[in-house]
Scaffold this motif. Structure first.
Motif, PDB file in Angstrom:
ATOM      1  N   PRO A  22      14.063  -6.098  -5.545  1.00  0.00           N
ATOM      2  CA  PRO A  22      13.073  -6.460  -4.522  1.00  0.00           C
ATOM      3  C   PRO A  22      12.561  -5.244  -3.755  1.00  0.00           C
ATOM      4  N   LEU A  23      11.651  -5.470  -2.835  1.00  0.00           N
ATOM      5  CA  LEU A  23      11.314  -4.495  -1.800  1.00  0.00           C
ATOM      6  C   LEU A  23      12.007  -4.939  -0.517  1.00  0.00           C
ATOM      7  N   LEU A  24      12.831  -4.059   0.047  1.00  0.00           N
ATOM      8  CA  LEU A  24      13.567  -4.358   1.272  1.00  0.00           C
ATOM      9  C   LEU A  24      12.898  -3.660   2.451  1.00  0.00           C
ATOM     10  N   SER A  25      13.105  -4.219   3.645  1.00  0.00           N
ATOM     11  CA  SER A  25      12.571  -3.583   4.840  1.00  0.00           C
ATOM     12  C   SER A  25      13.474  -3.880   6.026  1.00  0.00           C
ATOM     13  N   SER A  26      13.305  -3.088   7.068  1.00  0.00           N
ATOM     14  CA  SER A  26      14.096  -3.237   8.299  1.00  0.00           C
ATOM     15  C   SER A  26      13.238  -2.769   9.465  1.00  0.00           C
ATOM     16  N   PRO A  27      13.112  -3.549  10.528  1.00  0.00           N
ATOM     17  CA  PRO A  27      12.359  -3.097  11.705  1.00  0.00           C
ATOM     18  C   PRO A  27      12.897  -1.786  12.270  1.00  0.00           C
ATOM     19  N   ILE A 162       6.703  -2.407  -8.422  1.00  0.00           N
ATOM     20  CA  ILE A 162       6.233  -1.939  -7.114  1.00  0.00           C
ATOM     21  C   ILE A 162       4.785  -2.357  -6.892  1.00  0.00           C
ATOM     22  N   ALA A 163       3.943  -2.199  -7.901  1.00  0.00           N
ATOM     23  CA  ALA A 163       2.530  -2.561  -7.772  1.00  0.00           C
ATOM     24  C   ALA A 163       2.385  -4.033  -7.412  1.00  0.00           C
ATOM     25  N   LYS A 164       3.109  -4.884  -8.105  1.00  0.00           N
ATOM     26  CA  LYS A 164       3.023  -6.326  -7.851  1.00  0.00           C
ATOM     27  C   LYS A 164       3.580  -6.674  -6.476  1.00  0.00           C
ATOM     28  N   ALA A 168       1.756  -8.124  -2.943  1.00  0.00           N
ATOM     29  CA  ALA A 168       2.206  -9.346  -2.272  1.00  0.00           C
ATOM     30  C   ALA A 168       2.451  -9.122  -0.790  1.00  0.00           C
ATOM     31  N   GLU A 169       2.782  -7.884  -0.420  1.00  0.00           N
ATOM     32  CA  GLU A 169       2.991  -7.531   0.987  1.00  0.00           C
ATOM     33  C   GLU A 169       1.701  -7.085   1.667  1.00  0.00           C
ATOM     34  N   GLY A 170       0.599  -7.087   0.934  1.00  0.00           N
ATOM     35  CA  GLY A 170      -0.669  -6.658   1.493  1.00  0.00           C
ATOM     36  C   GLY A 170      -0.827  -5.157   1.588  1.00  0.00           C
ATOM     37  N   VAL A 171       0.000  -4.412   0.858  1.00  0.00           N
ATOM     38  CA  VAL A 171      -0.051  -2.955   0.876  1.00  0.00           C
ATOM     39  C   VAL A 171      -0.859  -2.480  -0.323  1.00  0.00           C
ATOM     40  N   THR A 172      -1.987  -1.860  -0.071  1.00  0.00           N
ATOM     41  CA  THR A 172      -2.843  -1.378  -1.156  1.00  0.00           C
ATOM     42  C   THR A 172      -2.954   0.140  -1.184  1.00  0.00           C
ATOM     43  N   THR A 173      -2.581   0.824  -0.087  1.00  0.00           N
ATOM     44  CA  THR A 173      -2.549   2.286  -0.058  1.00  0.00           C
ATOM     45  C   THR A 173      -1.235   2.729   0.565  1.00  0.00           C
ATOM     46  N   LEU A 193       1.413   3.030 -11.636  1.00  0.00           N
ATOM     47  CA  LEU A 193       0.582   2.851 -10.453  1.00  0.00           C
ATOM     48  C   LEU A 193      -0.875   3.184 -10.740  1.00  0.00           C
ATOM     49  N   GLU A 194      -1.109   4.192 -11.569  1.00  0.00           N
ATOM     50  CA  GLU A 194      -2.485   4.529 -11.924  1.00  0.00           C
ATOM     51  C   GLU A 194      -3.202   3.323 -12.521  1.00  0.00           C
ATOM     52  N   GLY A 195      -2.482   2.579 -13.343  1.00  0.00           N
ATOM     53  CA  GLY A 195      -3.101   1.442 -14.017  1.00  0.00           C
ATOM     54  C   GLY A 195      -3.146   0.170 -13.206  1.00  0.00           C
ATOM     55  N   HIS A 196      -2.168  -0.032 -12.320  1.00  0.00           N
ATOM     56  CA  HIS A 196      -2.043  -1.327 -11.642  1.00  0.00           C
ATOM     57  C   HIS A 196      -2.190  -1.268 -10.131  1.00  0.00           C
ATOM     58  N   ALA A 197      -2.086  -0.094  -9.527  1.00  0.00           N
ATOM     59  CA  ALA A 197      -2.223   0.017  -8.061  1.00  0.00           C
ATOM     60  C   ALA A 197      -2.674   1.435  -7.721  1.00  0.00           C
ATOM     61  N   PRO A 198      -3.912   1.792  -8.043  1.00  0.00           N
ATOM     62  CA  PRO A 198      -4.346   3.183  -7.872  1.00  0.00           C
ATOM     63  C   PRO A 198      -4.329   3.680  -6.433  1.00  0.00           C
TER      64      PRO A 198
END
Length: 324
Positions: A22-27, A162-164, A168-173, A193-198
């Protein structure tokens, strides 16, 4: 050369055999990083690191007759374990050449996975020479730890995820910081990333004094480290970027980052206390860069790949005692 098509084909072969981490996060970590920070915990992958992806990709791509003659690899531990498990699951023998100063846990785990381990002195012996002899004597097929197209393709499946997940988290850059030794994971992620999330750009992260990828990107030419030992981040100590990986990194990666041993230890402690994951020093340098090189990072979000968690207990305990 590795291509996006090879990565996508590897993803099909890996389906059902690797974990989608997954992608994990912490405030708390967001506050330290000064932006939204996501961590990709490949320490939760089979064998405790991303290396299983590349190993499965490479072993599964061989024809059956070649596989049955046996597999050879050299590694300080994570590639060793990945190849050992991939070979075992394919029912073939594996011989792994490992430095004698590799963490005890990694040597023991590689043997436990059924591989024959051959130890060598990395300061005075050449693993390539040993490998050439064993390959000639036994007919084994060498799977290189990073400068191998199918290995790069397997590591690149991390980038597809990561691209997918970023989308889903709304991160495009965002910068995607990657723990970097020879560049197999970094170049594979960069291609994906070049192919799926430039809008996402890979950046290598390394230990201070062993920052050959960072220096190579800065000069445009492959640079070599003057030493091969003497840093706690054993998993990513390589002489230089690969002949295959560097051109990909040069074309697609943004500038490299490097961190101190103490910063890697601090990141290990923070990953444990805030994300509840265990990282080895070399697997923590991307997170350390996200936390402690934040002025070198632009944008509202950053993604750090936590590449491995195969750490000896005393090293992990020391990090917690110092920073937790």
């Amino acid at each position: 050369m590795s291509t996006l098509a090879m990565i996508e084909a590897a993803a099909q072969r890996l389906q059902g055999h690797v974990r989608e981490t997954p992608l994990l996060s912490s405030p708390f970590l967001n506050d330290l990083a000064g932006r939204q920070l996501f961590v990709k915990p490949e320490c939760l992958q089979h064998t405790g690191s991303f290396k299983f992806r590349g190993a499965w990709s490479a072993v599964s791509a061989l024809d059956e007759a070649t596989r049955q003659r046996g597999i050879l690899a050299f590694s300080s531990g994570n590639h060793a374990q990945g190849v050992a498990l991939a070979s075992a699951k394919h029912g073939v023998a594996a011989v792994i050449i490992m430095p004698s100063d590799a963490p005890k846990l990694k040597i023991e785990n590689t043997r436990a996975l059924g591989a024959e381990v051959v130890l060598y002195d990395r300061a005075n012996e050449s693993r390539e020479t040993i490998g050439d002899r064993l390959s000639s004597e036994r007919g084994l097929t060498l799977i290189k730890p990073y400068d191998e197209p199918q290995v790069i393709a397997g590591q690149g499946t991390t980038g597809l995820e990561i691209a997918k997940q970023a989308a889903a988290e709304g991160v495009t850059t965002a910068d995607v910081l990657v723990c970097c030794g020879g560049g197999g994971l970094t170049s594979g992620i960069a291609l994906a990333l070049e192919g799926h999330a430039p809008g996402l750009r890979a950046r290598p992260a390394e230990p201070d004094g062993f920052d050959d990828a960072k220096r190579s990107l800065a000069t445009g030419q492959i640079q070599t480290n003057s030493a091969m030992t003497g840093n706690i981040c054993d998993a990513i100590l390589t002489p230089s970027p690969g002949e295959i990986t560097f051109p990909i990194m040069k074309r697609l990666c943004d500038p490299g980052l490097s961190v101190s041993e103490d910063e890697a230890r601090h990141a290990m402690a923070l990953a444990f206390t805030r994300l509840k994951i265990v990282l080895e020093p070399g697997g923590a340098v991307a997170l350390a860069a996200a936390l402690f090189r934040k002025t070198d990072i632009a944008g509202d979000a950053v993604i750090a790949v936590a590449s491995g968690g195969n750490v000896d207990a005393e090293v992990f305990r020391s990090a917690l005692d110092q920073f937790a």
